[in-house]
Design an enzyme around this catalytic site. Structure first.
Site, PDB file in Angstrom:
ATOM      1  N   ILE A  11      12.358  -3.923   6.813  1.00 14.25           N
ATOM      2  CA  ILE A  11      11.457  -4.733   6.007  1.00 14.25           C
ATOM      3  C   ILE A  11      12.325  -5.626   5.128  1.00 14.25           C
ATOM      4  O   ILE A  11      13.502  -5.358   4.909  1.00 14.25           O
ATOM      5  CB  ILE A  11      10.483  -3.886   5.151  1.00 14.25           C
ATOM      6  N   ASP A  12      11.752  -6.714   4.635  1.00 16.84           N
ATOM      7  CA  ASP A  12      12.521  -7.698   3.881  1.00 16.84           C
ATOM      8  C   ASP A  12      13.072  -7.116   2.587  1.00 16.84           C
ATOM      9  O   ASP A  12      12.536  -6.141   2.047  1.00 16.84           O
ATOM     10  CB  ASP A  12      11.652  -8.914   3.563  1.00 16.84           C
TER      11      ASP A  12
END
Length: 307
Positions: free
Chosen positions: A138-139
């Site tokens: 995930i970012d």
């Protein structure tokens, strides 16, 4: 390798270091500040003198990024918020601002450094030395649930489920604007942005199918609190889909706007949380589901908007 970009109107008046950090998302402003001080950046074919130079629409910005150096990724005693752990995998609640795996400018302080210390030699090796145990990501500024695999058998099985879109992935987010429909589905192929290297876009030219289901949880004066469920897992999928619909994630500098309603003082990055993840366990073959609680900053925003 030197790359050149033409400044779009939306970046008119923006600092050079901030602009580069948005173009090369995942790299910090401090990383580019060092390159600028070293004379690696040019504006209109002239060496940029300082980080705070304000860009103008139509400027040509070029940056020379040194070749990636070979580095040893070391275990680091970084506290982990572990939601679940067994001999095959662990589920961690990733905090805001933490990069998942090492990359240029981020060779320490990553989730990989932390899990290497926690798991010692028990991590899958399928994704190589830089990404041990990492089967998905995930970012940096997205918080929440992430699966880390301890062996190759678990990695292969979880990767298969992700590829087949059978993993449950539910997110919570706050978007700018008031979404009218209570629920719906967004279909929009996502591919690389034609100009900005690290930006994705809804496009029919080079895009891959992407589907996001959404549900409104709460509406405020200028914002909407929403739940998203991914059917596919394209890069920046929720951020791209919602921005394309005119409802960018609050705090998302890459896909959002620059007006006063698109940001909150002190907020770092998009207001997006990977809340729930569900999958069939690679050894027991039982379905398991875990939810990461909303981070404190997220709860504070909701309470602020409710007043």
């Amino acid at each position: 390798m030197r790359q050149e970009f033409e400044v779009d109107e939306e970046y008119d008046g923006q600092r050079l270091d901030k602009y580069l950090a948005q173009i090369y998302q995942g790299q910090s402003r401090s990383f580019f500040q060092k390159l600028i001080r070293s004379g690696n950046a040019e504006i209109n074919h002239r060496t940029a003198a300082k980080n705070s130079i304000l860009l103008e629409n139509g400027d040509l910005v070029s940056i020379e990024i040194p070749e990636a150096r070979s580095v040893e990724i070391l275990p680091e005693n970084i506290p982990l918020d572990i939601l679940y752990e067994d001999d095959d995998l662990l589920i961690v609640n990733k905090p805001k601002g933490m990069v998942v795996h090492p990359s240029a400018g981020h060779y320490s302080g990553t989730l990989v450094n932390a899990v290497m210390y926690h798991c010692r030699d028990s991590l899958s090796g399928i994704n190589g030395e830089i990404r041990p145990g990492i089967v998905h990501r995930i970012d940096m500024d997205t918080t929440g649930s992430l699966i880390v695999c301890k062996n190759d058998q678990a990695h292969t099985e979880i990767a298969r489920q992700i590829k087949e879109h059978s993993v449950t992935r539910k997110y919570r987010g706050i978007v700018c604007g008031v979404v009218k429909d209570d629920e719906g589905t967004i279909h929009g192929d996502i591919g690389r942005h034609p100009v900005q290297r690290k930006k994705m876009a809804v496009t029919a030219k080079n895009g891959k199918p992407a589907t996001t289901h959404y549900r409104v949880l709460e509406r405020f004066d200028k914002y909407t609190y929403m739940e998203f469920q991914l059917e596919t897992g394209r890069t920046h999928q929720i951020r791209v889909h919602m921005s394309d619909r005119g409802y960018p994630l609050l705090g998302d500098e890459l896909y959002g706007g620059t007006g006063k309603h698109y940001a909150v003082k002190g907020l770092q990055g998009q207001t997006l949380h990977a809340m729930t993840i569900g999958f069939v366990h690679p050894s027991t073959h039982q379905y398991m589901e875990f939810s990461a609680p909303l981070p404190q900053y997220f709860e504070c925003l909701l309470n602020k908007f409710r007043k």
